[in-house]
Design a protein around this motif. Structure first.
Motif, PDB file in Angstrom:
ATOM      1  N   ASN A  18       0.860  -1.172   0.000  1.00  0.00           N
ATOM      2  CA  ASN A  18       0.000   0.000   0.000  1.00  0.00           C
ATOM      3  C   ASN A  18       0.900   1.227   0.000  1.00  0.00           C
ATOM      4  OD1 ASN A  18      -2.381   1.363   0.068  1.00  0.00           O
ATOM      5  ND2 ASN A  18      -2.853   0.949   2.211  1.00  0.00           N
ATOM      6  N   GLN A  19       0.471   2.314  -0.624  1.00  0.00           N
ATOM      7  CA  GLN A  19       1.287   3.519  -0.665  1.00  0.00           C
ATOM      8  C   GLN A  19       0.665   4.612   0.180  1.00  0.00           C
ATOM      9  OE1 GLN A  19       1.846   4.526  -4.801  1.00  0.00           O
ATOM     10  NE2 GLN A  19       3.617   3.187  -4.954  1.00  0.00           N
ATOM     11  N   ARG A  20       1.523   5.401   0.796  1.00  0.00           N
ATOM     12  CA  ARG A  20       1.044   6.516   1.608  1.00  0.00           C
ATOM     13  C   ARG A  20       1.928   7.724   1.351  1.00  0.00           C
ATOM     14  NH1 ARG A  20       0.815   5.868   7.999  1.00  0.00           N
ATOM     15  NH2 ARG A  20      -0.843   4.418   7.416  1.00  0.00           N
ATOM     16  N   GLY A  21       1.318   8.832   0.972  1.00  0.00           N
ATOM     17  CA  GLY A  21       2.065  10.061   0.741  1.00  0.00           C
ATOM     18  C   GLY A  21       2.167  10.858   2.029  1.00  0.00           C
ATOM     19  N   ILE A  22       3.330  11.439   2.273  1.00  0.00           N
ATOM     20  CA  ILE A  22       3.485  12.334   3.421  1.00  0.00           C
ATOM     21  C   ILE A  22       3.953  13.689   2.907  1.00  0.00           C
ATOM     22  CG2 ILE A  22       3.877  10.481   5.073  1.00  0.00           C
ATOM     23  CD1 ILE A  22       6.844  11.125   5.007  1.00  0.00           C
ATOM     24  N   LYS A  23       4.137  14.632   3.805  1.00  0.00           N
ATOM     25  CA  LYS A  23       4.448  16.010   3.403  1.00  0.00           C
ATOM     26  C   LYS A  23       5.820  16.149   2.762  1.00  0.00           C
ATOM     27  CE  LYS A  23       1.424  18.272   6.677  1.00  0.00           C
ATOM     28  NZ  LYS A  23       1.332  19.179   7.816  1.00  0.00           N
ATOM     29  N   ARG A  24       6.091  17.346   2.255  1.00  0.00           N
ATOM     30  CA  ARG A  24       7.371  17.655   1.634  1.00  0.00           C
ATOM     31  C   ARG A  24       8.467  17.741   2.688  1.00  0.00           C
ATOM     32  NH1 ARG A  24       7.032  19.701  -3.432  1.00  0.00           N
ATOM     33  NH2 ARG A  24       4.950  20.042  -4.199  1.00  0.00           N
ATOM     34  N   THR A  25       9.651  17.260   2.332  1.00  0.00           N
ATOM     35  CA  THR A  25      10.792  17.384   3.227  1.00  0.00           C
ATOM     36  C   THR A  25      12.083  17.297   2.430  1.00  0.00           C
ATOM     37  OG1 THR A  25      11.917  16.444   5.149  1.00  0.00           O
ATOM     38  CG2 THR A  25      10.733  14.916   3.764  1.00  0.00           C
ATOM     39  N   LYS A  26      13.116  17.992   2.912  1.00  0.00           N
ATOM     40  CA  LYS A  26      14.417  17.935   2.235  1.00  0.00           C
ATOM     41  C   LYS A  26      15.187  16.702   2.647  1.00  0.00           C
ATOM     42  CE  LYS A  26      15.111  22.693   0.968  1.00  0.00           C
ATOM     43  NZ  LYS A  26      16.043  23.770   0.783  1.00  0.00           N
ATOM     44  N   HIS A  27      15.123  16.353   3.937  1.00  0.00           N
ATOM     45  CA  HIS A  27      15.867  15.207   4.448  1.00  0.00           C
ATOM     46  C   HIS A  27      14.886  14.171   4.983  1.00  0.00           C
ATOM     47  CE1 HIS A  27      19.556  17.462   4.049  1.00  0.00           C
ATOM     48  NE2 HIS A  27      18.967  18.478   4.660  1.00  0.00           N
ATOM     49  N   PHE A  28      15.024  12.928   4.510  1.00  0.00           N
ATOM     50  CA  PHE A  28      14.124  11.860   4.928  1.00  0.00           C
ATOM     51  C   PHE A  28      14.941  10.603   5.200  1.00  0.00           C
ATOM     52  CE2 PHE A  28      11.409   8.206   3.964  1.00  0.00           C
ATOM     53  CZ  PHE A  28      10.378   8.448   4.849  1.00  0.00           C
ATOM     54  N   GLU A  29      14.723   9.985   6.359  1.00  0.00           N
ATOM     55  CA  GLU A  29      15.434   8.763   6.730  1.00  0.00           C
ATOM     56  C   GLU A  29      14.449   7.739   7.238  1.00  0.00           C
ATOM     57  OE1 GLU A  29      18.290   9.842   9.675  1.00  0.00           O
ATOM     58  OE2 GLU A  29      19.613  10.824   8.252  1.00  0.00           O
ATOM     59  N   ILE A  30      14.804   6.468   7.045  1.00  0.00           N
ATOM     60  CA  ILE A  30      14.003   5.364   7.584  1.00  0.00           C
ATOM     61  C   ILE A  30      14.861   4.594   8.570  1.00  0.00           C
ATOM     62  CG2 ILE A  30      12.798   3.217   7.049  1.00  0.00           C
ATOM     63  CD1 ILE A  30      11.999   4.408   4.403  1.00  0.00           C
ATOM     64  N   GLY A  31      14.373   4.504   9.796  1.00  0.00           N
ATOM     65  CA  GLY A  31      15.037   3.687  10.810  1.00  0.00           C
ATOM     66  C   GLY A  31      16.349   4.203  11.337  1.00  0.00           C
ATOM     67  N   ALA A  32      16.562   5.521  11.329  1.00  0.00           N
ATOM     68  CA  ALA A  32      17.794   6.086  11.877  1.00  0.00           C
ATOM     69  C   ALA A  32      17.673   6.178  13.395  1.00  0.00           C
ATOM     70  CB  ALA A  32      18.065   7.452  11.280  1.00  0.00           C
ATOM     71  N   LYS A  33      18.814   6.253  14.068  1.00  0.00           N
ATOM     72  CA  LYS A  33      18.802   6.377  15.531  1.00  0.00           C
ATOM     73  C   LYS A  33      18.253   7.744  15.904  1.00  0.00           C
ATOM     74  CE  LYS A  33      21.690   2.769  16.507  1.00  0.00           C
ATOM     75  NZ  LYS A  33      22.225   2.011  17.562  1.00  0.00           N
ATOM     76  N   LYS A  34      17.460   7.780  16.990  1.00  0.00           N
ATOM     77  CA  LYS A  34      16.877   9.032  17.444  1.00  0.00           C
ATOM     78  C   LYS A  34      17.927   9.912  18.099  1.00  0.00           C
ATOM     79  CE  LYS A  34      12.153   7.486  18.141  1.00  0.00           C
ATOM     80  NZ  LYS A  34      11.077   7.299  19.111  1.00  0.00           N
ATOM     81  N   LYS A  35      17.906  11.213  17.742  1.00  0.00           N
ATOM     82  CA  LYS A  35      18.817  12.170  18.360  1.00  0.00           C
ATOM     83  C   LYS A  35      18.202  12.641  19.670  1.00  0.00           C
ATOM     84  CE  LYS A  35      20.848  13.858  14.099  1.00  0.00           C
ATOM     85  NZ  LYS A  35      20.991  15.009  13.200  1.00  0.00           N
ATOM     86  N   ILE A  36      19.049  12.784  20.687  1.00  0.00           N
ATOM     87  CA  ILE A  36      18.543  13.205  22.001  1.00  0.00           C
ATOM     88  C   ILE A  36      18.883  14.667  22.257  1.00  0.00           C
ATOM     89  CG2 ILE A  36      18.656  12.815  24.497  1.00  0.00           C
ATOM     90  CD1 ILE A  36      19.350   9.875  23.800  1.00  0.00           C
TER      91      ILE A  36
END
Length: 97
Positions: free
Chosen positions: A79-97
């Motif tokens: 299934n496809q899902r569109g999200i908003k515009r963004t310059k930088h996009f990552e999947i599964g990166a470590k969360k910054k604290i």
């Protein structure tokens, strides 16, 4: 910057319920040489006469809308899902604290 999880629990039409989905980013496939528009364009370009159709040069947008491919881990339906515009996009990166 948008950081998205590698797995997501969302609704699956085939399974009729909320199931775990694998998240990947949509990428456009290679353009076919035999698509009707491409055949028409190539035919029009043949011979003398230079460029026959306008080449778009006034690009206004700096980003593209992100499209996610969600694959159900049970039935493998995509299934496809569109999200908003963004310059930088990552999947599964470590969360910054």
């Amino acid at each position: 910057m948008v950081n998205f999880p590698k797995a997501l629990k969302c609704y699956c039409v085939a399974c009729n319920g909320h199931k775990e989905h694998k998240v990947t980013q949509y990428k456009a496939g290679k353009a076919s040489l035999f698509a009707q528009g491409k055949r028409r364009y190539d035919r029009k370009q043949q011979g003398y006469g230079g460029q026959t159709k306008p080449i778009f040069r006034k690009k206004a947008k700096t980003t593209k809308k992100i499209v996610l491919k969600l694959q159900c881990k049970e039935c493998k339906r995509i299934n496809q899902r569109g999200i908003k515009r963004t310059k930088h996009f990552e999947i599964g990166a470590k969360k910054k604290i």
